[in-house]
Design a protein around this motif. Structure first.
Motif, PDB file in Angstrom:
ATOM      1  N   SER A  83       4.918  -2.920  81.912  1.00 58.70           N
ATOM      2  CA  SER A  83       3.608  -3.179  81.533  1.00 58.70           C
ATOM      3  C   SER A  83       2.907  -1.886  81.214  1.00 58.70           C
ATOM      4  O   SER A  83       1.961  -1.741  80.433  1.00 58.70           O
ATOM      5  CB  SER A  83       2.831  -3.701  82.770  1.00 58.70           C
ATOM      6  OG  SER A  83       3.331  -5.118  83.039  1.00 58.70           O
ATOM      7  N   LEU A  84       3.391  -0.674  81.960  1.00 55.25           N
ATOM      8  CA  LEU A  84       2.796   0.679  81.626  1.00 55.25           C
ATOM      9  C   LEU A  84       3.108   0.958  80.233  1.00 55.25           C
ATOM     10  O   LEU A  84       2.277   1.619  79.611  1.00 55.25           O
ATOM     11  CB  LEU A  84       3.459   1.762  82.693  1.00 55.25           C
ATOM     12  CG  LEU A  84       2.893   3.246  82.577  1.00 55.25           C
ATOM     13  CD1 LEU A  84       1.568   3.426  82.649  1.00 55.25           C
ATOM     14  CD2 LEU A  84       3.680   4.175  83.425  1.00 55.25           C
ATOM     15  N   ALA A  85       4.383   0.929  79.801  1.00 54.04           N
ATOM     16  CA  ALA A  85       4.756   1.327  78.746  1.00 54.04           C
ATOM     17  C   ALA A  85       3.886   0.456  77.551  1.00 54.04           C
ATOM     18  O   ALA A  85       3.393   1.218  76.485  1.00 54.04           O
ATOM     19  CB  ALA A  85       6.352   0.950  78.157  1.00 54.04           C
ATOM     20  N   LEU A  86       3.672  -0.839  77.493  1.00 50.73           N
ATOM     21  CA  LEU A  86       3.191  -1.701  76.694  1.00 50.73           C
ATOM     22  C   LEU A  86       1.619  -1.185  76.744  1.00 50.73           C
ATOM     23  O   LEU A  86       0.753  -1.176  75.823  1.00 50.73           O
ATOM     24  CB  LEU A  86       2.929  -2.979  77.168  1.00 50.73           C
ATOM     25  CG  LEU A  86       4.503  -3.764  76.999  1.00 50.73           C
ATOM     26  CD1 LEU A  86       4.397  -5.173  77.410  1.00 50.73           C
ATOM     27  CD2 LEU A  86       4.679  -3.930  75.221  1.00 50.73           C
ATOM     28  N   HIS A  87       1.083  -1.010  77.815  1.00 48.70           N
ATOM     29  CA  HIS A  87      -0.169  -0.559  77.901  1.00 48.70           C
ATOM     30  C   HIS A  87      -0.389   0.665  77.367  1.00 48.70           C
ATOM     31  O   HIS A  87      -1.575   0.957  76.447  1.00 48.70           O
ATOM     32  CB  HIS A  87      -0.626  -0.317  79.615  1.00 48.70           C
ATOM     33  CG  HIS A  87      -2.107  -0.242  79.745  1.00 48.70           C
ATOM     34  ND1 HIS A  87      -3.072  -1.464  79.746  1.00 48.70           N
ATOM     35  CD2 HIS A  87      -2.925   0.675  80.192  1.00 48.70           C
ATOM     36  CE1 HIS A  87      -4.084  -1.000  80.209  1.00 48.70           C
ATOM     37  NE2 HIS A  87      -4.361   0.201  80.262  1.00 48.70           N
ATOM     38  N   ALA A  88       0.439   1.865  77.627  1.00 46.90           N
ATOM     39  CA  ALA A  88      -0.006   2.962  77.018  1.00 46.90           C
ATOM     40  C   ALA A  88       0.445   3.040  75.435  1.00 46.90           C
ATOM     41  O   ALA A  88      -0.483   3.676  74.888  1.00 46.90           O
ATOM     42  CB  ALA A  88       1.309   4.053  77.619  1.00 46.90           C
ATOM     43  N   TYR A  89       1.347   2.319  75.056  1.00 49.98           N
ATOM     44  CA  TYR A  89       1.492   2.267  73.304  1.00 49.98           C
ATOM     45  C   TYR A  89       0.224   1.574  72.800  1.00 49.98           C
ATOM     46  O   TYR A  89      -0.318   2.253  71.640  1.00 49.98           O
ATOM     47  CB  TYR A  89       2.673   1.178  73.247  1.00 49.98           C
ATOM     48  CG  TYR A  89       2.928   0.812  71.843  1.00 49.98           C
ATOM     49  CD1 TYR A  89       3.273   1.722  70.833  1.00 49.98           C
ATOM     50  CD2 TYR A  89       2.441  -0.300  71.340  1.00 49.98           C
ATOM     51  CE1 TYR A  89       3.247   1.533  69.722  1.00 49.98           C
ATOM     52  CE2 TYR A  89       2.374  -0.762  70.074  1.00 49.98           C
ATOM     53  CZ  TYR A  89       2.931   0.126  69.093  1.00 49.98           C
ATOM     54  OH  TYR A  89       3.079  -0.096  67.894  1.00 49.98           O
ATOM     55  N   ALA A  90      -0.346   0.398  73.434  1.00 49.31           N
ATOM     56  CA  ALA A  90      -1.439  -0.196  73.110  1.00 49.31           C
ATOM     57  C   ALA A  90      -2.582   0.708  72.952  1.00 49.31           C
ATOM     58  O   ALA A  90      -3.506   0.713  71.972  1.00 49.31           O
ATOM     59  CB  ALA A  90      -1.929  -1.425  73.855  1.00 49.31           C
ATOM     60  N   ALA A  91      -2.724   1.441  74.098  1.00 46.18           N
ATOM     61  CA  ALA A  91      -3.893   2.400  74.134  1.00 46.18           C
ATOM     62  C   ALA A  91      -3.842   3.610  72.783  1.00 46.18           C
ATOM     63  O   ALA A  91      -4.934   3.845  72.356  1.00 46.18           O
ATOM     64  CB  ALA A  91      -3.951   3.136  75.377  1.00 46.18           C
TER      65      ALA A  91
ATOM     66  N   ALA B 128      -5.269  -5.505  77.856  1.00 46.63           N
ATOM     67  CA  ALA B 128      -6.046  -6.641  78.785  1.00 46.63           C
ATOM     68  C   ALA B 128      -5.100  -7.049  79.864  1.00 46.63           C
ATOM     69  O   ALA B 128      -5.301  -6.972  81.155  1.00 46.63           O
ATOM     70  CB  ALA B 128      -7.034  -7.616  78.341  1.00 46.63           C
ATOM     71  N   LEU B 129      -4.167  -7.926  79.442  1.00 46.77           N
ATOM     72  CA  LEU B 129      -3.155  -8.570  80.268  1.00 46.77           C
ATOM     73  C   LEU B 129      -2.145  -7.578  81.121  1.00 46.77           C
ATOM     74  O   LEU B 129      -2.041  -7.790  82.488  1.00 46.77           O
ATOM     75  CB  LEU B 129      -2.315  -9.383  79.688  1.00 46.77           C
ATOM     76  CG  LEU B 129      -2.903 -10.449  78.680  1.00 46.77           C
ATOM     77  CD1 LEU B 129      -1.883 -11.107  77.784  1.00 46.77           C
ATOM     78  CD2 LEU B 129      -3.600 -11.549  79.685  1.00 46.77           C
ATOM     79  N   THR B 130      -1.994  -6.395  80.584  1.00 47.96           N
ATOM     80  CA  THR B 130      -0.982  -5.250  81.388  1.00 47.96           C
ATOM     81  C   THR B 130      -2.065  -5.026  82.387  1.00 47.96           C
ATOM     82  O   THR B 130      -1.794  -4.447  83.485  1.00 47.96           O
ATOM     83  CB  THR B 130      -0.523  -4.450  80.634  1.00 47.96           C
ATOM     84  OG1 THR B 130      -1.302  -3.684  79.579  1.00 47.96           O
ATOM     85  CG2 THR B 130       0.716  -4.835  79.641  1.00 47.96           C
ATOM     86  N   GLY B 131      -3.397  -4.573  82.000  1.00 44.74           N
ATOM     87  CA  GLY B 131      -4.260  -3.873  82.838  1.00 44.74           C
ATOM     88  C   GLY B 131      -4.514  -4.757  84.093  1.00 44.74           C
ATOM     89  O   GLY B 131      -4.707  -4.289  85.223  1.00 44.74           O
ATOM     90  N   LEU B 132      -4.413  -6.248  83.958  1.00 45.86           N
ATOM     91  CA  LEU B 132      -4.727  -7.249  84.989  1.00 45.86           C
ATOM     92  C   LEU B 132      -3.616  -7.063  85.994  1.00 45.86           C
ATOM     93  O   LEU B 132      -3.685  -7.242  87.150  1.00 45.86           O
ATOM     94  CB  LEU B 132      -4.962  -8.407  84.472  1.00 45.86           C
ATOM     95  CG  LEU B 132      -6.423  -8.794  83.710  1.00 45.86           C
ATOM     96  CD1 LEU B 132      -6.230 -10.362  83.344  1.00 45.86           C
ATOM     97  CD2 LEU B 132      -7.566  -8.514  84.645  1.00 45.86           C
ATOM     98  N   ILE B 133      -2.404  -7.006  85.505  1.00 45.89           N
ATOM     99  CA  ILE B 133      -1.122  -6.925  86.155  1.00 45.89           C
ATOM    100  C   ILE B 133      -1.282  -5.546  87.013  1.00 45.89           C
ATOM    101  O   ILE B 133      -0.913  -5.706  88.226  1.00 45.89           O
ATOM    102  CB  ILE B 133       0.252  -6.590  85.377  1.00 45.89           C
ATOM    103  CG1 ILE B 133       0.421  -7.879  84.894  1.00 45.89           C
ATOM    104  CG2 ILE B 133       1.267  -6.104  86.202  1.00 45.89           C
ATOM    105  CD1 ILE B 133       1.548  -7.901  83.632  1.00 45.89           C
TER     106      ILE B 133
END
Length: 231
Positions: free
Chosen positions: A82-90, A24-29
């Motif tokens: 942010s992309l790395a964290l977003h992809a990892y979480a997904a 959610a947070l990285t997505g908002l970024i």
């Protein structure tokens, strides 16, 4: 044994919440960056000189205190992290959902939810691949679609004079719009913004509005260039 099982389930639930919050947070970024990027692309309607001046202005942010392109590189690092964290979480959540036993659910998931979930997963993968292509094309100039242009405006206009490049871009933007629509809604739910029916409806409207504005804003320049509205 029962205590151990409960503890494991609680740990897994907490981990899932953290992963969803990270998304959610990285997505908002990304939403902030996407809207700013869309605004920048619209500068092409002011002419190639205006677009090039805007692109150069980004490199001069913070000058002379900050070195040339310094702020731009900070933004790039933030986006890459942010992309790395977003992809990892997904992918972590995707893996957990795929590995869950179907017998744990009393009722089958609605087909609409299944479709949305799959669209978000594979749409996200497609967007990730497009981001790589986009960087190689417009940022590093490694991929050249319609000639080698050093200036950003020349690269933009020449690329979108090619019909198949516009179609690729259109498909990516439509996928982005769908991702934003559901992603903003899901992020709001994760962050607890749906405190009432009215709040949930405002969240839904905001998600639809941001997705629609993004799609229209990003698709206007390439199609205008293709049909000759941008010289």
């Amino acid at each position: 044994m029962v205590t151990s099982t409960i503890s494991t389930e609680r740990s897994a639930k907490t981990s899932s919440i953290l992963l969803k919050t990270t998304m959610a947070l990285t997505g908002l970024i990304f939403v902030g960056f996407i809207l700013a990027h869309m605004y920048g692309n619209l500068m092409i309607f002011g002419g190639e000189d205006t677009f090039n001046e805007y692109a150069e202005h980004l490199r001069e942010l913070g000058s002379p205190t900050i070195p040339h392109s310094g702020v731009l590189w900070v933004l790039r690092v933030v986006l890459l992290v942010s992309l790395a964290l977003h992809a990892y979480a997904a992918f972590a959540l995707w893996s957990r959902a795929s590995g869950a036993r179907q017998t744990r659910y009393a009722v089958r998931t609605a087909m609409r939810q299944v479709w949305i979930s799959r669209a978000m997963r594979w749409g996200g993968v497609a967007l990730l691949l497009f981001v790589v292509f986009h960087i190689l094309h417009f940022t590093t100039n490694t991929i050249q679609i319609n000639g080698d242009f050093a200036d950003p405006a020349g690269r933009l206009v020449s690329s979108f004079e090619v019909w198949w490049a516009v179609l690729i871009y259109t498909a990516a933007v439509l996928a982005l719009g769908m991702h934003l629509w559901h992603g903003i809604w899901a992020a709001g739910m994760t962050l607890g913004l749906n405190t009432s029916l009215a709040a949930a409806e405002r969240l839904r409207i905001a998600a639809v509005a941001v997705a629609a504005v993004t799609v229209v804003g990003f698709l206007t320049p390439p199609w205008a260039i293709l049909v000759g509205l941008v010289p």
